[in-house]
Write a protein that holds these residues in place. Structure first.
Motif, PDB file in Angstrom:
ATOM      1  N   GLY A  37      49.069 -79.939  27.543  1.00 36.07           N
ATOM      2  CA  GLY A  37      50.473 -80.344  28.674  1.00 36.07           C
ATOM      3  C   GLY A  37      50.577 -78.911  29.487  1.00 36.07           C
ATOM      4  O   GLY A  37      52.172 -78.903  29.988  1.00 36.07           O
ATOM      5  N   SER A  38      51.038 -77.622  28.481  1.00 31.83           N
ATOM      6  CA  SER A  38      51.239 -76.128  28.781  1.00 31.83           C
ATOM      7  C   SER A  38      50.094 -75.958  30.274  1.00 31.83           C
ATOM      8  O   SER A  38      49.003 -76.159  30.104  1.00 31.83           O
ATOM      9  CB  SER A  38      51.758 -75.175  27.156  1.00 31.83           C
ATOM     10  N   PRO A  39      51.009 -74.851  30.650  1.00 33.55           N
ATOM     11  CA  PRO A  39      50.557 -74.263  32.556  1.00 33.55           C
ATOM     12  C   PRO A  39      48.414 -73.866  31.722  1.00 33.55           C
ATOM     13  O   PRO A  39      47.615 -73.719  33.114  1.00 33.55           O
ATOM     14  CB  PRO A  39      50.962 -73.433  33.062  1.00 33.55           C
ATOM     15  N   MET A  40      48.764 -73.421  30.952  1.00 31.88           N
ATOM     16  CA  MET A  40      47.604 -72.615  30.736  1.00 31.88           C
ATOM     17  C   MET A  40      46.426 -73.011  29.590  1.00 31.88           C
ATOM     18  O   MET A  40      45.073 -73.144  29.464  1.00 31.88           O
ATOM     19  CB  MET A  40      47.492 -71.178  30.210  1.00 31.88           C
ATOM     20  N   PHE A  41      47.079 -74.409  29.529  1.00 30.57           N
ATOM     21  CA  PHE A  41      46.132 -75.071  28.121  1.00 30.57           C
ATOM     22  C   PHE A  41      44.524 -75.603  28.732  1.00 30.57           C
ATOM     23  O   PHE A  41      43.756 -75.506  28.283  1.00 30.57           O
ATOM     24  CB  PHE A  41      46.574 -76.373  27.793  1.00 30.57           C
ATOM     25  N   ALA A  42      44.832 -75.640  30.222  1.00 31.13           N
ATOM     26  CA  ALA A  42      43.204 -76.318  30.543  1.00 31.13           C
ATOM     27  C   ALA A  42      42.580 -74.788  30.348  1.00 31.13           C
ATOM     28  O   ALA A  42      40.813 -75.071  30.492  1.00 31.13           O
ATOM     29  CB  ALA A  42      43.471 -76.346  32.184  1.00 31.13           C
ATOM     30  N   GLU A  43      42.975 -74.045  30.556  1.00 30.86           N
ATOM     31  CA  GLU A  43      42.155 -72.659  31.179  1.00 30.86           C
ATOM     32  C   GLU A  43      41.528 -72.090  29.535  1.00 30.86           C
ATOM     33  O   GLU A  43      39.942 -71.866  29.998  1.00 30.86           O
ATOM     34  CB  GLU A  43      43.112 -71.395  31.768  1.00 30.86           C
ATOM     35  N   GLY A  44      42.614 -72.279  28.653  1.00 26.31           N
ATOM     36  CA  GLY A  44      42.113 -71.809  27.239  1.00 26.31           C
ATOM     37  C   GLY A  44      40.946 -72.724  27.170  1.00 26.31           C
ATOM     38  O   GLY A  44      40.225 -72.029  26.394  1.00 26.31           O
ATOM     39  N   PHE A  45      41.382 -74.352  27.066  1.00 22.19           N
ATOM     40  CA  PHE A  45      39.855 -75.228  26.723  1.00 22.19           C
ATOM     41  C   PHE A  45      38.645 -74.523  27.709  1.00 22.19           C
ATOM     42  O   PHE A  45      37.685 -74.571  27.084  1.00 22.19           O
ATOM     43  CB  PHE A  45      40.689 -76.702  26.976  1.00 22.19           C
ATOM     44  N   LEU A  46      39.523 -74.182  28.775  1.00 17.93           N
ATOM     45  CA  LEU A  46      37.385 -74.205  29.710  1.00 17.93           C
ATOM     46  C   LEU A  46      36.939 -73.058  29.070  1.00 17.93           C
ATOM     47  O   LEU A  46      35.701 -72.604  28.287  1.00 17.93           O
ATOM     48  CB  LEU A  46      38.007 -73.808  31.060  1.00 17.93           C
ATOM     49  N   VAL A  47      37.344 -71.874  28.492  1.00 19.08           N
ATOM     50  CA  VAL A  47      36.971 -70.634  28.321  1.00 19.08           C
ATOM     51  C   VAL A  47      36.653 -70.780  26.489  1.00 19.08           C
ATOM     52  O   VAL A  47      35.333 -70.904  26.537  1.00 19.08           O
ATOM     53  CB  VAL A  47      38.343 -69.096  28.073  1.00 19.08           C
ATOM     54  N   PHE A  48      37.342 -71.677  26.194  1.00 19.08           N
ATOM     55  CA  PHE A  48      36.585 -71.642  25.343  1.00 19.08           C
ATOM     56  C   PHE A  48      35.914 -72.626  24.289  1.00 19.08           C
ATOM     57  O   PHE A  48      34.661 -73.070  23.628  1.00 19.08           O
ATOM     58  CB  PHE A  48      37.792 -72.503  23.752  1.00 19.08           C
ATOM     59  N   SER A  49      35.497 -73.562  25.673  1.00 18.48           N
ATOM     60  CA  SER A  49      34.067 -74.871  25.070  1.00 18.48           C
ATOM     61  C   SER A  49      32.881 -74.432  25.378  1.00 18.48           C
ATOM     62  O   SER A  49      32.050 -74.683  25.354  1.00 18.48           O
ATOM     63  CB  SER A  49      34.841 -75.488  26.255  1.00 18.48           C
ATOM     64  N   GLN A  50      32.861 -73.141  26.109  1.00 17.61           N
ATOM     65  CA  GLN A  50      32.212 -71.744  25.821  1.00 17.61           C
ATOM     66  C   GLN A  50      31.563 -70.944  24.776  1.00 17.61           C
ATOM     67  O   GLN A  50      30.188 -70.457  25.160  1.00 17.61           O
ATOM     68  CB  GLN A  50      31.788 -71.639  27.297  1.00 17.61           C
ATOM     69  N   MET A  51      31.931 -71.460  23.959  1.00 21.41           N
ATOM     70  CA  MET A  51      31.481 -70.579  23.350  1.00 21.41           C
ATOM     71  C   MET A  51      31.507 -71.237  21.670  1.00 21.41           C
ATOM     72  O   MET A  51      32.853 -72.144  21.689  1.00 21.41           O
ATOM     73  CB  MET A  51      32.727 -69.046  22.965  1.00 21.41           C
ATOM     74  N   LYS A  52      30.984 -70.962  20.661  1.00 28.94           N
ATOM     75  CA  LYS A  52      31.173 -71.839  19.546  1.00 28.94           C
ATOM     76  C   LYS A  52      32.305 -71.155  18.690  1.00 28.94           C
ATOM     77  O   LYS A  52      32.412 -69.775  18.321  1.00 28.94           O
ATOM     78  CB  LYS A  52      30.167 -71.759  18.310  1.00 28.94           C
ATOM     79  N   ALA A  53      33.149 -71.925  17.322  1.00 26.03           N
ATOM     80  CA  ALA A  53      33.908 -70.911  16.747  1.00 26.03           C
ATOM     81  C   ALA A  53      33.252 -69.726  16.220  1.00 26.03           C
ATOM     82  O   ALA A  53      34.007 -69.148  15.793  1.00 26.03           O
ATOM     83  CB  ALA A  53      34.391 -72.479  15.685  1.00 26.03           C
ATOM     84  N   ALA A  54      32.112 -70.301  15.554  1.00 25.71           N
ATOM     85  CA  ALA A  54      31.805 -68.889  14.623  1.00 25.71           C
ATOM     86  C   ALA A  54      31.981 -67.292  16.033  1.00 25.71           C
ATOM     87  O   ALA A  54      31.849 -66.651  15.094  1.00 25.71           O
ATOM     88  CB  ALA A  54      30.410 -69.062  14.861  1.00 25.71           C
ATOM     89  N   THR A  55      31.043 -67.616  17.242  1.00 25.26           N
ATOM     90  CA  THR A  55      31.190 -66.813  17.691  1.00 25.26           C
ATOM     91  C   THR A  55      32.317 -66.259  18.824  1.00 25.26           C
ATOM     92  O   THR A  55      32.932 -65.360  18.814  1.00 25.26           O
ATOM     93  CB  THR A  55      30.604 -67.493  19.363  1.00 25.26           C
ATOM     94  N   LEU A  56      34.070 -67.474  19.161  1.00 28.77           N
ATOM     95  CA  LEU A  56      34.683 -66.752  18.775  1.00 28.77           C
ATOM     96  C   LEU A  56      35.395 -65.823  18.013  1.00 28.77           C
ATOM     97  O   LEU A  56      36.069 -64.712  18.527  1.00 28.77           O
ATOM     98  CB  LEU A  56      35.897 -67.822  18.938  1.00 28.77           C
ATOM     99  N   GLU A  57      34.901 -66.435  16.664  1.00 28.97           N
ATOM    100  CA  GLU A  57      35.862 -65.499  15.337  1.00 28.97           C
ATOM    101  C   GLU A  57      34.957 -64.031  14.981  1.00 28.97           C
ATOM    102  O   GLU A  57      36.237 -63.326  14.796  1.00 28.97           O
ATOM    103  CB  GLU A  57      35.366 -66.306  13.947  1.00 28.97           C
ATOM    104  N   SER A  58      33.801 -64.239  15.603  1.00 23.35           N
ATOM    105  CA  SER A  58      33.386 -62.771  16.125  1.00 23.35           C
ATOM    106  C   SER A  58      33.539 -61.579  17.186  1.00 23.35           C
ATOM    107  O   SER A  58      33.721 -61.061  16.646  1.00 23.35           O
ATOM    108  CB  SER A  58      32.084 -63.229  16.612  1.00 23.35           C
ATOM    109  N   LYS A  59      33.764 -62.242  17.964  1.00 22.78           N
ATOM    110  CA  LYS A  59      34.720 -62.050  19.177  1.00 22.78           C
ATOM    111  C   LYS A  59      36.084 -60.840  18.773  1.00 22.78           C
ATOM    112  O   LYS A  59      36.559 -60.049  18.841  1.00 22.78           O
ATOM    113  CB  LYS A  59      34.606 -62.635  20.643  1.00 22.78           C
ATOM    114  N   MET A  60      36.995 -61.722  17.901  1.00 22.26           N
ATOM    115  CA  MET A  60      38.147 -61.521  17.470  1.00 22.26           C
ATOM    116  C   MET A  60      38.478 -60.505  16.544  1.00 22.26           C
ATOM    117  O   MET A  60      39.403 -59.365  16.775  1.00 22.26           O
ATOM    118  CB  MET A  60      39.155 -62.785  16.649  1.00 22.26           C
TER     119      MET A  60
END
Length: 378
Positions: free
Chosen positions: A224-247
């Motif tokens: 419902g927040s203005p940036m949720f869809a944008e964040g969902f879009l980016v995170f949908s393109q990588m696996k959880a392990a890849t996201l954590e590795s970049k963090m």
């Protein structure tokens, strides 16, 4: 001596022997011969496909000819036909009028025209054996509903992601759609935005959807927040392990968790770059460009640019600074300006009196460091 020469065995290269063997096999098997000569398959691919075709049976070759004629009538090139038959050789054994043409007619009726039609079929030849009533029509109806009722929007999605045509509406889309709409409260416009920008989301299961939503929530974007869809879009393109590795990489480069979250909230796509690019960009920005980690967190859009683009702009700043023409704007702002604005502010006003700015903008002057810019960079 002559007898010894006569008894000497004839030696042929292995490639010649293999070619001779294929030639002999093709001559003995009309299916292989047809697949090579009429469909453009390699001998090896023809040998694999031949058992599915069996053109030796009465009338089979005539039917295959009719299939090829139908595909050519719909604009399929030799390369399209070769790709389609290689992936789905049973197409040659199909009834062209009753099995194949209804699918082609349906796709044409909803706006799938050349070259998308040929690409869609050559990548997904199983579509020619799917039912119009049970698969294609429900698929398009569901996509129209998700995207706002327009065939043009459906075609645009298929152009970006042809494999969406494989989706089973009941098995995929009708499982995640209620989850995003009813459980997480996304509006129809937000869902349409996600699908239009990242059609692969259509092929995600509920568990993966929940995983993406959890990741987006962890950086402070609630549904419902203005940036949720944008964040969902980016995170949908990588696996959880890849996201954590970049963090973890950002932490290794000196950012704390709060700074990483702040950076993602400003620009979610800062997580989209590869780890190699992230390392190179942060290294350049905090090294030769003389910026701080705080500058990167404040203006993470810099991470989306090319290293070449950043180098040229930094070189322009260095030339201006050495000439005593200190730019008035902070460097971190100037690096993300549009090309037109950057040229108008920093290059064109000085091009006559300071030709080096043009050379710098063309990449002819390497940047060696501009940390002497001082307060004008932050």
């Amino acid at each position: 001596m002559l007898a010894a020469v006569r008894r000497r065995p004839l030696s042929l290269p292995l490639g010649a022997l293999a070619a001779a063997a294929f030639s002999s096999t093709a001559a003995a098997n009309p299916s292989i011969s047809y697949l090579i000569s009429r469909c453009g398959l390699s001998p090896a691919a023809a040998a694999r496909a031949a058992p599915s075709v069996r053109l030796a049976s009465p009338g089979a070759a005539a039917r295959a000819d009719a299939v090829l004629a139908l595909l050519r009538r719909y604009g399929f090139s030799d390369a399209d036909i070769s790709s389609t038959i290689r992936k789905q050789p049973t197409v040659l054994a199909s009834d062209p009028s009753n099995t194949l043409q209804p699918k082609l007619d349906f796709l044409a009726s909803v706006g799938v025209s050349a070259p998308l039609l040929q690409r869609l079929i050559s990548l997904n030849p199983t579509l020619l054996h799917r039912s119009v009533e049970d698969h294609l029509a429900p698929l398009f109806a569901t996509l129209r509903e998700v995207l706002g009722g327009s065939d043009d929007r459906v075609v645009a999605v298929l152009r970006r992601w042809p494999f969406v045509a494989r989706c089973q509406p009941k098995a995929t889309m009708l499982r995640w759609l209620p989850l995003l709409r009813d459980a997480y409260g996304l509006s129809a416009d937000e869902i349409a935005f996600l699908v239009a920008r990242q059609p692969g989301v259509l092929m995600q299961g509920p568990d993966r959807i929940n995983e993406i939503v959890d990741a987006v929530r962890r950086v402070g974007f609630e549904p419902g927040s203005p940036m949720f869809a944008e964040g969902f879009l980016v995170f949908s393109q990588m696996k959880a392990a890849t996201l954590e590795s970049k963090m973890e990489l950002y932490r290794h480069l000196g950012l704390d968790n709060d700074s990483i979250v702040q950076m993602i909230r400003r620009y979610p796509a800062s997580m989209r770059a590869s780890e190699k690019k992230i390392s190179e960009m942060v290294g350049f920005l905090t090294g030769k460009a003389g910026l701080s980690l705080e500058d990167i967190v404040a203006s993470p859009y810099m991470l989306a640019l090319s290293l070449e683009n950043l180098s040229r702009r930094c070189a322009v700043f260095a030339v201006l600074t050495r000439a005593g023409k200190r730019p008035g704007q902070p460097l971190r702002w100037a690096l993300v300006y549009s090309e037109h604005r950057f040229l108008n502010l920093y290059v064109q006003p000085h091009a006559d009196g300071l030709p080096d700015v043009l050379r710098a903008m063309k990449g002819e002057i390497p940047v060696r460091g501009i940390w002497w810019v001082g307060g004008g960079q932050s």
